[in-house]
Design a protein around this motif. Structure first.
Motif, PDB file in Angstrom:
ATOM      1  N   VAL A   1       0.799  -1.228   0.000  1.00 54.46           N
ATOM      2  CA  VAL A   1       0.000   0.000   0.000  1.00 54.46           C
ATOM      3  C   VAL A   1       0.834   1.281   0.000  1.00 54.46           C
ATOM      4  N   ILE A   2       1.792   1.441   0.885  1.00 56.82           N
ATOM      5  CA  ILE A   2       2.522   2.702   1.012  1.00 56.82           C
ATOM      6  C   ILE A   2       3.153   3.142  -0.310  1.00 56.82           C
ATOM      7  N   PRO A   3       3.858   2.255  -1.049  1.00 53.30           N
ATOM      8  CA  PRO A   3       4.418   2.717  -2.332  1.00 53.30           C
ATOM      9  C   PRO A   3       3.351   3.167  -3.322  1.00 53.30           C
ATOM     10  N   ALA A   4       2.141   2.660  -3.201  1.00 55.03           N
ATOM     11  CA  ALA A   4       1.088   3.017  -4.141  1.00 55.03           C
ATOM     12  C   ALA A   4       0.517   4.409  -3.884  1.00 55.03           C
ATOM     13  N   VAL A   5       0.678   4.938  -2.683  1.00 54.51           N
ATOM     14  CA  VAL A   5       0.118   6.253  -2.381  1.00 54.51           C
ATOM     15  C   VAL A   5       1.159   7.367  -2.459  1.00 54.51           C
ATOM     16  N   ILE A   6       2.383   7.048  -2.832  1.00 58.94           N
ATOM     17  CA  ILE A   6       3.419   8.062  -3.055  1.00 58.94           C
ATOM     18  C   ILE A   6       3.524   8.253  -4.563  1.00 58.94           C
TER      19      ILE A   6
ATOM     20  N   ARG B   1       2.051   8.810 -11.286  1.00 58.00           N
ATOM     21  CA  ARG B   1       2.361   7.385 -11.135  1.00 58.00           C
ATOM     22  C   ARG B   1       2.765   7.110  -9.703  1.00 58.00           C
ATOM     23  N   GLY B   2       2.283   5.977  -9.174  1.00 58.90           N
ATOM     24  CA  GLY B   2       2.682   5.570  -7.843  1.00 58.90           C
ATOM     25  C   GLY B   2       4.108   5.045  -7.839  1.00 58.90           C
ATOM     26  N   LEU B   3       4.677   4.978  -6.660  1.00 62.39           N
ATOM     27  CA  LEU B   3       6.039   4.466  -6.527  1.00 62.39           C
ATOM     28  C   LEU B   3       6.129   3.022  -7.012  1.00 62.39           C
ATOM     29  N   HIS B   4       5.046   2.261  -6.845  1.00 58.77           N
ATOM     30  CA  HIS B   4       5.048   0.877  -7.325  1.00 58.77           C
ATOM     31  C   HIS B   4       5.188   0.820  -8.849  1.00 58.77           C
ATOM     32  N   ASP B   5       4.595   1.792  -9.548  1.00 50.77           N
ATOM     33  CA  ASP B   5       4.745   1.846 -11.009  1.00 50.77           C
ATOM     34  C   ASP B   5       6.130   2.343 -11.405  1.00 50.77           C
TER      35      ASP B   5
ATOM     36  N   LEU C   1       9.009   2.039  -9.708  1.00 49.50           N
ATOM     37  CA  LEU C   1      10.036   1.037  -9.456  1.00 49.50           C
ATOM     38  C   LEU C   1       9.951  -0.161 -10.402  1.00 49.50           C
ATOM     39  N   SER C   2       8.743  -0.465 -10.864  1.00 51.52           N
ATOM     40  CA  SER C   2       8.593  -1.574 -11.814  1.00 51.52           C
ATOM     41  C   SER C   2       8.649  -1.076 -13.265  1.00 51.52           C
ATOM     42  N   ARG C   3       8.928   0.222 -13.432  1.00 51.92           N
ATOM     43  CA  ARG C   3       9.022   0.846 -14.760  1.00 51.92           C
ATOM     44  C   ARG C   3       7.780   0.570 -15.618  1.00 51.92           C
ATOM     45  N   SER C   4       6.628   0.802 -15.009  1.00 52.25           N
ATOM     46  CA  SER C   4       5.372   0.607 -15.717  1.00 52.25           C
ATOM     47  C   SER C   4       4.521   1.868 -15.597  1.00 52.25           C
ATOM     48  N   VAL C   5       3.470   1.936 -16.379  1.00 54.88           N
ATOM     49  CA  VAL C   5       2.560   3.073 -16.346  1.00 54.88           C
ATOM     50  C   VAL C   5       1.149   2.575 -16.678  1.00 54.88           C
ATOM     51  N   GLN C   6       0.153   3.154 -15.995  1.00 57.31           N
ATOM     52  CA  GLN C   6      -1.233   2.806 -16.288  1.00 57.31           C
ATOM     53  C   GLN C   6      -1.761   3.805 -17.306  1.00 57.31           C
ATOM     54  N   VAL C   7      -2.236   3.305 -18.433  1.00 59.04           N
ATOM     55  CA  VAL C   7      -2.707   4.165 -19.508  1.00 59.04           C
ATOM     56  C   VAL C   7      -4.153   3.831 -19.841  1.00 59.04           C
ATOM     57  N   ARG C   8      -4.778   4.773 -20.518  1.00 60.71           N
ATOM     58  CA  ARG C   8      -6.142   4.556 -21.002  1.00 60.71           C
ATOM     59  C   ARG C   8      -6.087   3.712 -22.271  1.00 60.71           C
ATOM     60  N   ILE C   9      -7.077   2.879 -22.447  1.00 59.93           N
ATOM     61  CA  ILE C   9      -7.165   2.029 -23.642  1.00 59.93           C
ATOM     62  C   ILE C   9      -7.878   2.804 -24.741  1.00 59.93           C
TER      63      ILE C   9
END
Length: 155
Positions: free
Chosen positions: A130-135, A141-145, A147-155
């Protein structure tokens, strides 16, 4: 110059104060080479929370009905495990969880394309913590994204 203007108000924050002074941060996702709006742009926070809510509700239903034996206290722990498994399996294979798919979101690698399985596992572990997701960074982008070098995008 009045120092209060440089710091920003407690409501608007320092970013708004910097923008008022002429600093251009660009739009979210510009540094990643993503479009400002439409398909392929960074997913907004509301959609991401909505997708998380849908996924968590599905995991709670599965955990309560199949794993916890009808005990409400054990349901949350089982739901967290179901959520982690769901995230690894669905993001690792098709790039989105059921909630993300319903709301038109997808997780991709920073350079585009699919995210690899080790990075999906890292992202999921950090998301469950949880904590990395709220930073968040300035792209939303959250810290979880990050650090994993990912991004959430619209389709």
């Amino acid at each position: 110059m009045d120092n209060r203007q440089a710091i920003g108000s407690w409501i608007s924050g320092p970013r708004a104060a910097a923008e008022d002074m002429g600093v251009d941060f660009g739009y979210r996702g510009q540094r990643l080479g993503l479009p400002e709006e439409g398909p392929g742009s960074i997913a907004r926070v509301g959609r991401r929370f909505g997708a998380l809510f849908i996924d968590w509700a599905l995991c709670l239903i599965v955990a309560y009905g199949l794993l916890s034996g009808g005990k409400a206290q054990a349901t949350s722990n089982w739901a967290l495990l179901v959520f982690a498994v769901l995230s690894v399996l669905t993001v690792g294979t098709i790039g989105c969880t059921p909630g993300k798919r319903l709301l038109g979101l997808r997780v991709v690698a920073e350079g585009g394309g699919r995210i690899s399985l080790p990075r999906v596992v890292l992202r999921t572990v950090l998301l469950v913590l949880v904590i990395p997701a709220v930073i968040w960074d300035r792209d939303g982008r959250g810290l979880h994204d990050r650090l994993s070098r990912s991004v959430q995008v619209r389709i």
